[in-house]
Design an enzyme around this catalytic site. Structure first.
Site, PDB file in Angstrom:
ATOM      1  N   CYS A   6     -17.454   5.431  -7.030  1.00  0.00           N
ATOM      2  CA  CYS A   6     -16.245   4.943  -6.364  1.00  0.00           C
ATOM      3  C   CYS A   6     -16.181   3.426  -6.462  1.00  0.00           C
ATOM      4  O   CYS A   6     -17.182   2.726  -6.242  1.00  0.00           O
ATOM      5  CB  CYS A   6     -16.267   5.378  -4.905  1.00  0.00           C
ATOM      6  SG  CYS A   6     -14.918   4.702  -3.914  1.00  0.00           S
TER       7      CYS A   6
ATOM      8  N   CYS B 267     -16.550   0.230  -2.959  1.00  0.00           N
ATOM      9  CA  CYS B 267     -17.659  -0.615  -2.494  1.00  0.00           C
ATOM     10  C   CYS B 267     -18.515  -1.031  -3.689  1.00  0.00           C
ATOM     11  O   CYS B 267     -18.696  -0.258  -4.629  1.00  0.00           O
ATOM     12  CB  CYS B 267     -18.550   0.134  -1.508  1.00  0.00           C
ATOM     13  SG  CYS B 267     -17.780   0.547   0.063  1.00  0.00           S
TER      14      CYS B 267
ATOM     15  N   CYS C  70     -15.861   9.100   3.150  1.00  0.00           N
ATOM     16  CA  CYS C  70     -15.873   7.647   2.998  1.00  0.00           C
ATOM     17  C   CYS C  70     -16.360   7.047   4.308  1.00  0.00           C
ATOM     18  O   CYS C  70     -15.757   7.272   5.357  1.00  0.00           O
ATOM     19  CB  CYS C  70     -14.491   7.092   2.648  1.00  0.00           C
ATOM     20  SG  CYS C  70     -14.462   5.276   2.549  1.00  0.00           S
TER      21      CYS C  70
ATOM     22  N   GLN D 120      -4.406  -6.835   9.156  1.00  0.00           N
ATOM     23  CA  GLN D 120      -5.787  -7.034   8.753  1.00  0.00           C
ATOM     24  C   GLN D 120      -6.537  -5.714   8.833  1.00  0.00           C
ATOM     25  O   GLN D 120      -6.402  -4.955   9.795  1.00  0.00           O
ATOM     26  CB  GLN D 120      -6.457  -8.085   9.634  1.00  0.00           C
ATOM     27  CG  GLN D 120      -5.860  -9.475   9.503  1.00  0.00           C
ATOM     28  CD  GLN D 120      -6.135 -10.118   8.148  1.00  0.00           C
ATOM     29  OE1 GLN D 120      -6.964  -9.638   7.371  1.00  0.00           O
ATOM     30  NE2 GLN D 120      -5.447 -11.209   7.867  1.00  0.00           N
TER      31      GLN D 120
ATOM     32  N   PHE E  14       3.018 -18.097   6.302  1.00  0.00           N
ATOM     33  CA  PHE E  14       2.577 -16.761   5.893  1.00  0.00           C
ATOM     34  C   PHE E  14       2.174 -15.980   7.156  1.00  0.00           C
ATOM     35  O   PHE E  14       1.114 -15.378   7.225  1.00  0.00           O
ATOM     36  CB  PHE E  14       1.410 -16.842   4.905  1.00  0.00           C
ATOM     37  CG  PHE E  14       1.638 -17.773   3.747  1.00  0.00           C
ATOM     38  CD1 PHE E  14       2.310 -17.349   2.608  1.00  0.00           C
ATOM     39  CD2 PHE E  14       1.175 -19.079   3.795  1.00  0.00           C
ATOM     40  CE1 PHE E  14       2.511 -18.209   1.535  1.00  0.00           C
ATOM     41  CE2 PHE E  14       1.374 -19.950   2.734  1.00  0.00           C
ATOM     42  CZ  PHE E  14       2.044 -19.515   1.604  1.00  0.00           C
TER      43      PHE E  14
ATOM     44  N   ASN F 189       0.301 -12.270  13.874  1.00  0.00           N
ATOM     45  CA  ASN F 189      -1.098 -12.079  14.246  1.00  0.00           C
ATOM     46  C   ASN F 189      -1.736 -13.352  14.806  1.00  0.00           C
ATOM     47  O   ASN F 189      -2.519 -13.298  15.755  1.00  0.00           O
ATOM     48  CB  ASN F 189      -1.878 -11.588  13.020  1.00  0.00           C
ATOM     49  CG  ASN F 189      -3.295 -11.158  13.340  1.00  0.00           C
ATOM     50  OD1 ASN F 189      -3.529 -10.365  14.234  1.00  0.00           O
ATOM     51  ND2 ASN F 189      -4.261 -11.700  12.604  1.00  0.00           N
TER      52      ASN F 189
ATOM     53  N   GLU G  25       7.516 -16.535   7.041  1.00  0.00           N
ATOM     54  CA  GLU G  25       6.988 -15.422   6.248  1.00  0.00           C
ATOM     55  C   GLU G  25       8.003 -15.056   5.178  1.00  0.00           C
ATOM     56  O   GLU G  25       9.214 -15.189   5.389  1.00  0.00           O
ATOM     57  CB  GLU G  25       6.723 -14.228   7.170  1.00  0.00           C
ATOM     58  CG  GLU G  25       6.564 -12.879   6.522  1.00  0.00           C
ATOM     59  CD  GLU G  25       5.354 -12.808   5.604  1.00  0.00           C
ATOM     60  OE1 GLU G  25       5.483 -12.197   4.522  1.00  0.00           O
ATOM     61  OE2 GLU G  25       4.293 -13.360   5.951  1.00  0.00           O
TER      62      GLU G  25
ATOM     63  N   CYS H 151      -8.082 -15.329   1.663  1.00  0.00           N
ATOM     64  CA  CYS H 151      -8.635 -14.083   1.137  1.00  0.00           C
ATOM     65  C   CYS H 151      -9.127 -14.260  -0.297  1.00  0.00           C
ATOM     66  O   CYS H 151      -9.489 -13.285  -0.949  1.00  0.00           O
ATOM     67  CB  CYS H 151      -7.598 -12.963   1.205  1.00  0.00           C
ATOM     68  SG  CYS H 151      -6.108 -13.272   0.224  1.00  0.00           S
TER      69      CYS H 151
END
Length: 445
Positions: A87, A90, A169, A277, A306, A311, A327, A401
């Site tokens: 997979c 990960c 999973c 998130q 953004f 959040n 945004e 990110c």
């Protein structure tokens, strides 16, 4: 032609090589050098000697997998998941959680030095949270395989053409992760089993929703089977026949999704396809750190770019005179405004704007802001710095990110705009993956 010939030789059984692993790449693969050429080896760790099987060759570098472990790293542990290595969800389960975070901090430091030519004055303690069962947002691919007589449900393999055949999973919320096999059986029982393309997972604090993307209309028996599955397992079921606007509830009739930020007395409602998130516990810790670094004061005006659903914007609003969220996606902007009203917040306003385009003529860009928070996509926020005519904020908190774009933008803030990179660190939003989430604080020189 030479590249195709090389691939043909590999496919026909090119002899394996032995390699010493000297480093870990940004995507979690071991780095080796064989005959003067860099080889990225999936499943290998620094300090190991391995026998490798080549999977791809190019002029610049080669790619391989571990065929045999000859010398074992003391850091290596047994992966929890039986699907690890097949997979593509990960890549670091063979490394302890603390070592994973340390590796991600090294990736961030290397990007700062190599791309931005900067170094933080201090490193923040890495943030971590529960390493298993954390994933509340995700997309499972689905493929009906006629020859096997079964539906494959899972993440993509390393080769994205193939769907990993998962039975479980451990990173997904247990409500979904423990039901992968059941989902495969459900889809295999449908008349439209070949027309189910993916399942979007979205979980709030009180409900978990599965949105089935279907490429042809569903029969009444299929709809009944999906609804019955949802009822039996306590999962909300939605259908998506086309684009995002086509999503409709199947069971129950209304699917209220929301999550709380208890430290700030905030509740944020969202729709199943909205961006949130992925890690609820980590998100709470991230918001707390962002506010700690931003140091909002009662008289401050803050700009949150953004901003998504609010959040960061809404917790900031609890502490300042005024906050402006911007945004690019109008639907998210509308829901951010609804969330402000839901939480009885009157000092937050929201605007829809393409932040990659020049916005210098808009009122929010021309106003003075004491502090700035950024949470851009992977491409970063370089364009923003070119058109904000009043970059006189005393502090900039940058949530990232992608370490490469953060490092590039850090260089711009330091070299062109007179900021110091005073602090930076990583946040393990995606344990067991090579994804690097980070945060940085910039202050006026």
């Amino acid at each position: 032609m030479r590249a195709n010939t090389a691939r043909a030789r590999l496919a026909s059984g090119m002899p394996a090589s032995e390699a010493d692993i000297t480093d870990l790449s940004h995507d979690g693969r071991g780095v080796a050098h064989v005959d003067g050429k860099t080889v990225f080896v999936a499943g290998a760790l620094p300090g190991e000697r391995v026998r490798i099987r080549y999977t791809r060759r190019s002029r610049a570098f080669d790619e391989a997998k571990v065929e045999q472990l000859l010398t074992r790293s003391p850091d290596r542990i047994e992966p929890r998941c039986v699907h690890f290595g097949t997979c593509g969800g990960c890549s670091l389960q063979h490394l302890p959680a603390a070592a994973q975070i340390a590796a991600k901090q090294r990736v961030l430091a290397e990007n700062f030095a190599r791309i931005g030519k900067v170094e933080p004055e201090r490193w923040l303690e890495p943030l971590g949270d529960a390493p298993w069962g954390y994933r509340r947002k995700g997309r499972l691919s689905v493929k009906w395989v006629e020859k096997k007589g079964k539906a494959l449900v899972g993440f993509r393999e390393d080769n994205p053409r193939f769907v990993a055949d998962l039975s479980i999973c451990h990173t997904l919320l247990p409500q979904v992760g423990e039901r992968i096999a059941a989902l495969g059986e459900l889809i295999g029982s449908l008349e439209a089993r070949a027309a189910i393309a993916q399942i979007e997972i979205a979980a709030g604090d009180e409900a978990v929703a599965l949105t089935f993307r279907h490429l042809q209309p569903l029969s009444e028996p299929d709809r009944a089977a999906l609804a019955a599955f949802g009822q039996a397992h306590g999962l909300a079921i939605l259908l998506q026949a086309g684009g995002p606007d086509s999503v409709t509830e199947l069971w129950p009739e209304q699917v209220p999704l929301s999550f709380r930020l208890p430290a700030h007395d905030i509740e944020i409602a969202f729709r199943p396809l909205d961006f949130i998130q992925v890690n609820a516990g980590m998100n709470q810790r991230m918001v707390a750190r962002a506010l700690e670094l931003l140091d909002p004061r009662a008289a401050d005006s803050v700009l949150d770019l953004f901003c998504g659903l609010g959040n960061f914007t809404l917790p900031i609003a609890r502490r300042v005179a005024k906050v402006t969220g911007v945004e690019g996606e109008p639907a998210l902007v509308a829901r951010a405004g609804e969330n402000a009203r839901r939480n009885r917040i009157g000092n937050a306003r929201f605007f829809a704007a393409d932040l990659a385009a020049d916005q210098r003529g808009t009122p929010w860009a021309r106003e003075r802001h004491d502090k700035l928070l950024l949470d851009p996509p992977r491409s970063g926020a370089a364009a923003v710095f070119d058109y904000l005519p009043r970059m006189d904020a005393s502090r900039v908190v940058y949530v990232s990110c992608h370490p490469g774009s953060l490092a590039r933008d850090a260089g711009l803030l330091v070299d062109r705009h007179g900021f110091r990179l005073t602090a930076a660190g990583v946040m393990d939003m995606f344990p067991h993956t090579a994804h690097v989430e980070s945060i940085a604080l910039f202050e006026r020189g």
